[in-house]
Scaffold this motif. Structure first.
Motif, PDB file in Angstrom:
ATOM      1  N   PRO A 146       0.822  -1.211   0.000  1.00 48.48           N
ATOM      2  CA  PRO A 146       0.000   0.000   0.000  1.00 48.48           C
ATOM      3  C   PRO A 146       0.859   1.265   0.000  1.00 48.48           C
ATOM      4  O   PRO A 146       1.944   1.290   0.582  1.00 48.48           O
ATOM      5  N   GLN A 147       0.359   2.313  -0.622  1.00 46.12           N
ATOM      6  CA  GLN A 147       1.109   3.558  -0.735  1.00 46.12           C
ATOM      7  C   GLN A 147       1.428   4.154   0.630  1.00 46.12           C
ATOM      8  O   GLN A 147       2.472   4.776   0.813  1.00 46.12           O
ATOM      9  N   ASP A 148       0.559   3.940   1.607  1.00 44.85           N
ATOM     10  CA  ASP A 148       0.794   4.550   2.916  1.00 44.85           C
ATOM     11  C   ASP A 148       1.938   3.868   3.675  1.00 44.85           C
ATOM     12  O   ASP A 148       2.352   4.349   4.726  1.00 44.85           O
ATOM     13  N   TYR A 149       2.459   2.744   3.143  1.00 43.84           N
ATOM     14  CA  TYR A 149       3.635   2.140   3.747  1.00 43.84           C
ATOM     15  C   TYR A 149       4.853   3.028   3.555  1.00 43.84           C
ATOM     16  O   TYR A 149       5.770   3.029   4.362  1.00 43.84           O
ATOM     17  N   PRO A 151       4.858   6.733   2.266  1.00 46.51           N
ATOM     18  CA  PRO A 151       4.237   7.950   1.718  1.00 46.51           C
ATOM     19  C   PRO A 151       5.239   8.929   1.134  1.00 46.51           C
ATOM     20  O   PRO A 151       4.882   9.771   0.309  1.00 46.51           O
ATOM     21  N   LYS A 154       6.259   8.988  -4.020  1.00 45.14           N
ATOM     22  CA  LYS A 154       4.994   9.230  -4.705  1.00 45.14           C
ATOM     23  C   LYS A 154       4.578   8.047  -5.570  1.00 45.14           C
ATOM     24  O   LYS A 154       3.401   7.790  -5.766  1.00 45.14           O
TER      25      LYS A 154
END
Length: 390
Positions: A146-149, A151, A154
């Motif tokens: 996941p991108q939030d791993y 941040p 980009k």
């Protein structure tokens, strides 16, 4: 099974597609030599950054690379193969740039691969290539983190691909993994362990939880790929520069720290270390290579968090810290990839672990790195002889 030779290789091959005429040919020559030396019956090649930084521009080079691997004289005794390429570069949600190759020797009988959708093993015959949307391929599991791993990045391509095999009535998972890198040396050295180490731990823990969850029978697993592990930066700097004084350089417009300079307290205040976002320039490079860098192993701590879940062979190669700064900079221990060459370290007898590595190359005859690694999971070996197979 006794007498069945298994070879597991991992390589970050991103730069091969920048200069395919030279680098790709050299890499393949070295890879074929590894195959010739070890003569495996079952071989796995896990690639990261497959296709390079600009996948769309490298598509023709990718096709040529795959065709060469499958049709070369050096691989003619491998009558069955499976190739899984994540080519869906237009999907930021799913693209991982991972490539997994599996080769089966003609002498190896009754090899099965697990279908994760049908939950049964299927006999492996012929040579097959799967690409583009691997999410719909039932013979593997693929996920992008996941991108939030991470941040700070980009557009990350980090994730994993998992396949399951049955060789000689023994079932096991093979996991191709690419974890997050250190975005800045200046941030990495602030704490021990670094914030980036924590991100890698979170991602690796996620993978390990996924491959031992309740959806499928538990089997042994080999995880090998680009872990992007680093020596503990803060501890390394404090040890190398014990008697040094630190000078901080800030940007004139933002007052942001852009460079740290460590000087000897005496000896005419000689510069010992210069640290920037993508630069780790220590004056005495021999410390990274003396006795294969064993003095620095105490700072190789990242896998210790998983000591109850993973085994790894002893590290027998030095951390990668090239002699001089290069365009993209240096990092403590592992550095940037320049010209990766395949390397594999086979497990010793009675030590249940495997380990793989690639190299920056640069003309060295013995490639080396310390962040392309592998480990064996602590799962009970399971027989697949009684499983449904077609």
């Amino acid at each position: 099974a006794p007498g069945t030779a298994v070879l597991l290789v991992t390589a970050n091959v991103g730069s091969l597609f920048d200069d395919p005429e030279t680098l790709q040919k050299n890499w393949l020559r070295e890879f074929y030599q590894v195959v010739h030396t070890h003569k495996p019956h079952f071989m796995a090649l896990h690639c990261q950054e497959f296709g390079g930084k600009n996948y769309e521009a490298s598509m023709s080079h990718v096709d040529k690379f795959v065709k060469e691997l499958l049709s070369s004289d050096a691989m003619k005794e491998y009558s069955r193969a499976r190739v899984y390429l994540d080519e869906n570069f237009r999907s930021q949600e799913h693209f991982t740039a991972l490539g997994s190759f599996y080769f089966l020797h003609e002498s190896l009988k009754n090899i099965y691969q697990f279908d994760f959708k049908a939950k049964k093993y299927k006999k492996v015959t012929g040579k097959e290539i799967y690409s583009d949307t691997l999410e719909s391929t039932p013979m593997l599991e693929k996920e992008k983190f996941p991108q939030d791993y991470f941040p700070e990045c980009k557009w990350s391509r980090k994730g994993f691909i998992r396949t399951r095999w049955c060789v000689a009535d023994c079932a096991f998972d093979l996991v191709n993994i690419h974890l997050f890198h250190d975005a800045s040396n200046l941030v990495a050295w602030e704490t021990s362990p670094s914030v980036y180490s924590g991100i890698r731990h979170k991602a690796l823990g996620y993978v390990l939880d996924r491959i031992v969850d309740q959806r499928f029978e538990k089997v042994s697993y080999f995880v090998f790929g680009d872990f992007n592990f680093r020596l503990d930066s803060k501890s390394v700097v404090e040890t190398l520069c014990t008697k040094a004084t630190m000078q901080t350089v800030r940007a004139a417009d933002t007052n942001e720290v852009v460079k740290l300079i460590f000087r000897e307290s005496d000896n005419d205040r000689k510069v010992m270390l210069q640290l920037e976002k993508k630069l780790f320039d220590y004056f005495n490079q021999e410390v990274f290579h003396d006795n294969n860098g064993t003095a620095l192993l105490e700072f190789d701590k990242e896998l210790s968090v998983f000591k109850d879940r993973l085994y790894e062979l002893d590290i027998s190669f030095p951390p990668r810290s090239p002699q001089l700064p290069v365009q993209r900079g240096l990092r403590p221990g592992p550095a940037v990839h320049e010209h990766p060459m395949p390397r594999v370290v086979r497990p010793r007898p009675h030590v249940p672990v495997c380990q793989g590595a690639d190299s920056e190359g640069k003309g060295h005859s013995h490639p080396r790195t310390s962040h392309l690694r592998g480990a064996l999971g602590r799962a009970q070996t399971s027989s697949c002889g009684g499983s449904s197979a077609t």
